[in-house]
Design a protein around this motif. Structure first.
Motif, PDB file in Angstrom:
ATOM      1  N   LYS A 236       0.839  -1.199   0.000  1.00 38.06           N
ATOM      2  CA  LYS A 236       0.000   0.000   0.000  1.00 38.06           C
ATOM      3  C   LYS A 236       0.883   1.262   0.000  1.00 38.06           C
ATOM      4  O   LYS A 236       0.585   2.240  -0.706  1.00 38.06           O
ATOM      5  CB  LYS A 236      -0.901  -0.003   1.239  1.00 38.06           C
ATOM      6  N   ASN A 296      -4.114   7.978   1.301  1.00 34.91           N
ATOM      7  CA  ASN A 296      -3.092   7.442   0.400  1.00 34.91           C
ATOM      8  C   ASN A 296      -1.955   8.471   0.287  1.00 34.91           C
ATOM      9  O   ASN A 296      -1.601   8.928  -0.785  1.00 34.91           O
ATOM     10  CB  ASN A 296      -3.683   7.143  -0.976  1.00 34.91           C
ATOM     11  N   TYR A 358      -8.298  -6.735  -1.354  1.00 34.44           N
ATOM     12  CA  TYR A 358      -7.395  -5.786  -2.026  1.00 34.44           C
ATOM     13  C   TYR A 358      -7.575  -5.851  -3.544  1.00 34.44           C
ATOM     14  O   TYR A 358      -7.694  -4.822  -4.220  1.00 34.44           O
ATOM     15  CB  TYR A 358      -5.945  -6.123  -1.663  1.00 34.44           C
ATOM     16  N   SER A 363      -8.179  -1.184  -2.697  1.00 39.09           N
ATOM     17  CA  SER A 363      -6.994  -1.230  -1.838  1.00 39.09           C
ATOM     18  C   SER A 363      -7.265  -0.792  -0.407  1.00 39.09           C
ATOM     19  O   SER A 363      -6.433  -0.992   0.477  1.00 39.09           O
ATOM     20  CB  SER A 363      -5.883  -0.354  -2.438  1.00 39.09           C
ATOM     21  N   ASN A 364      -8.434  -0.194  -0.152  1.00 41.57           N
ATOM     22  CA  ASN A 364      -8.772   0.271   1.197  1.00 41.57           C
ATOM     23  C   ASN A 364      -9.495  -0.787   2.020  1.00 41.57           C
ATOM     24  O   ASN A 364      -9.414  -0.792   3.256  1.00 41.57           O
ATOM     25  CB  ASN A 364      -9.654   1.523   1.112  1.00 41.57           C
TER      26      ASN A 364
END
Length: 395
Positions: A236, A296, A358, A363-364
């Motif tokens: 990440k 991010n 993911y 991705s969160n």
């Protein structure tokens, strides 16, 4: 305890086991800090990275229970440690030969067999070498030495990646040196701590372990289900646009904070109890994972890795010290074996869930899931504290 046997205020065995952990973690974290990037370079997906870590940990984790049980049964810990740390030293340079993610899975599996063989006997030897009121301090020192190696290892990896960009093979070969030093430390300086051979003649049954131990394991299971491999945190972080050479440096920040706080928090747990610090640690973890999902930004992540180090210092040593408090000396290897085995087995579904979230959601998602599970574990830990306090008052 004879003061002449102490080194820097610690029992001699505890000090040199810590030194062994420092050398070995320097080696393994050199490898681990670049492994996600190495796997991505071999064409692995995020799910594959999580699955490799989960399979490697889980399939070898049964050895943690078996080695703990047999160390109690035969009354010896040191042979398991020599074999376990020796396997890691043998496997480490072989990573340089990997050409596909399957090769990495194979090597990781056998390296984790080494960890599975040594972990419970190591913690059992520490517990057998100290007084009860020194458990927090000693396991805090153990964690500090672990994480000191986890600072030096990524730092070396960072420097090597800066000099030799994307040349991971050099890192794997150099990482072999501290791994060998760890094995030599065990052979030369560490002595057995079993005081008698009662465990050899007495039948060991899981029913002998207290109910409180199993209640605690339920909470650990809930938390670990949302505790995906640290590799995903590094993946990440790499998506923020940071230069790849700096990824090990981010991992080093987390370990540096944990090193600074591990011993003071361990001493605090000796005074106020482990349970409160573990509950606080779970809550801190929930915050960290929530913000990893929410943002991010590399600036935010630097702070979160620092906070993640605080969580690590609060929980890792305290959980082991708590088991040392709950379980009797003659069953301590078995208790640690079951504990470490549960962590390893649960990592497979945890990593699989995180990897799928993911790749298939976004991705969160895995970080939000981890945050929710940590909050549930925090609540369960608070209930555990209240119930245990009531039982103590009534008795």
């Amino acid at each position: 305890m004879n003061e002449k046997r102490k080194v820097f205020g610690l029992e001699k065995n505890a000090f040199f086991i810590g030194l062994t952990s420092f050398f070995t973690d320097t080696s393994t974290k050199m490898v681990y800090s670049v492994m996600p990037l190495f796997l991505l370079s071999l064409g692995a997906s995020k799910t594959s990275i999580s699955l490799i870590e989960g399979i490697a940990e889980s399939t070898a984790s049964l050895l943690k229970a078996i080695s703990g049980y047999w160390s109690d049964k035969i009354g010896k810990n040191k042979p398991f440690m020599i074999i376990g740390y020796g396997i890691t030293a043998i496997i480490t340079p072989l990573y340089a030969l990997a050409r596909t993610p399957i090769h990495i899975l194979f090597f990781r599996f056998f390296e984790r067999i080494g960890k599975g063989s040594r972990t419970a006997p190591r913690d059992s030897l520490i517990s057998g070498s100290i007084k009860k009121n020194e458990a927090g301090k000693t396991f805090g020192f153990q964690k500090a030495m672990d994480n000191s190696g986890a600072i030096v290892g990524p730092l070396i990896a960072f420097l090597m990646l800066s000099i030799f960009p994307l040349n991971y093979s050099y890192i794997f070969l150099i990482a072999t040196i501290p791994a060998i030093l760890g094995v030599l430390t065990i052979v030369i300086f560490i002595k057995e701590a079993k005081s008698n051979n009662a465990a050899v003649t007495n039948k060991i049954s899981l029913k002998q372990l207290p109910k409180k131990f199993y209640y605690f394991l339920v909470i650990i299971f809930v938390f670990t289900l949302g505790n995906s491999a640290d590799a995903l945190l590094l993946v990440k972080t790499s998506e923020t646009g940071i230069e790849k050479a700096y990824i090990p440096f981010m991992y080093m920040i987390f370990n540096a904070v944990s090193v600074l706080l591990a011993i003071p928090i361990g001493k605090l747990s000796d005074r106020i109890g482990r349970e409160k610090l573990i509950a606080l640690g779970f809550f801190v973890y929930a915050i960290v994972y929530y913000f990893f999902g929410r943002y991010n930004s590399i600036n935010v992540y630097i702070f979160l890795f620092m906070l993640y180090g605080f969580y690590s210092a609060l929980t890792d040593g305290s959980q082991k010290a708590m088991i040392s408090d709950i379980v009797t000396k003659d069953l301590i290897g078995t208790g640690f074996g079951i504990y470490h085995s549960l962590l390893g087995i649960t990592l497979l579904p945890a990593s699989l869930i995180a990897g799928i979230l993911y790749d298939k959601v976004n991705s969160n998602a895995p970080f939000y899931f981890g945050s929710v599970m940590a909050l549930i574990a925090t609540i369960l830990m608070i209930i555990f504290i209240i119930v245990d306090k009531r039982k103590t008052t009534l008795s």
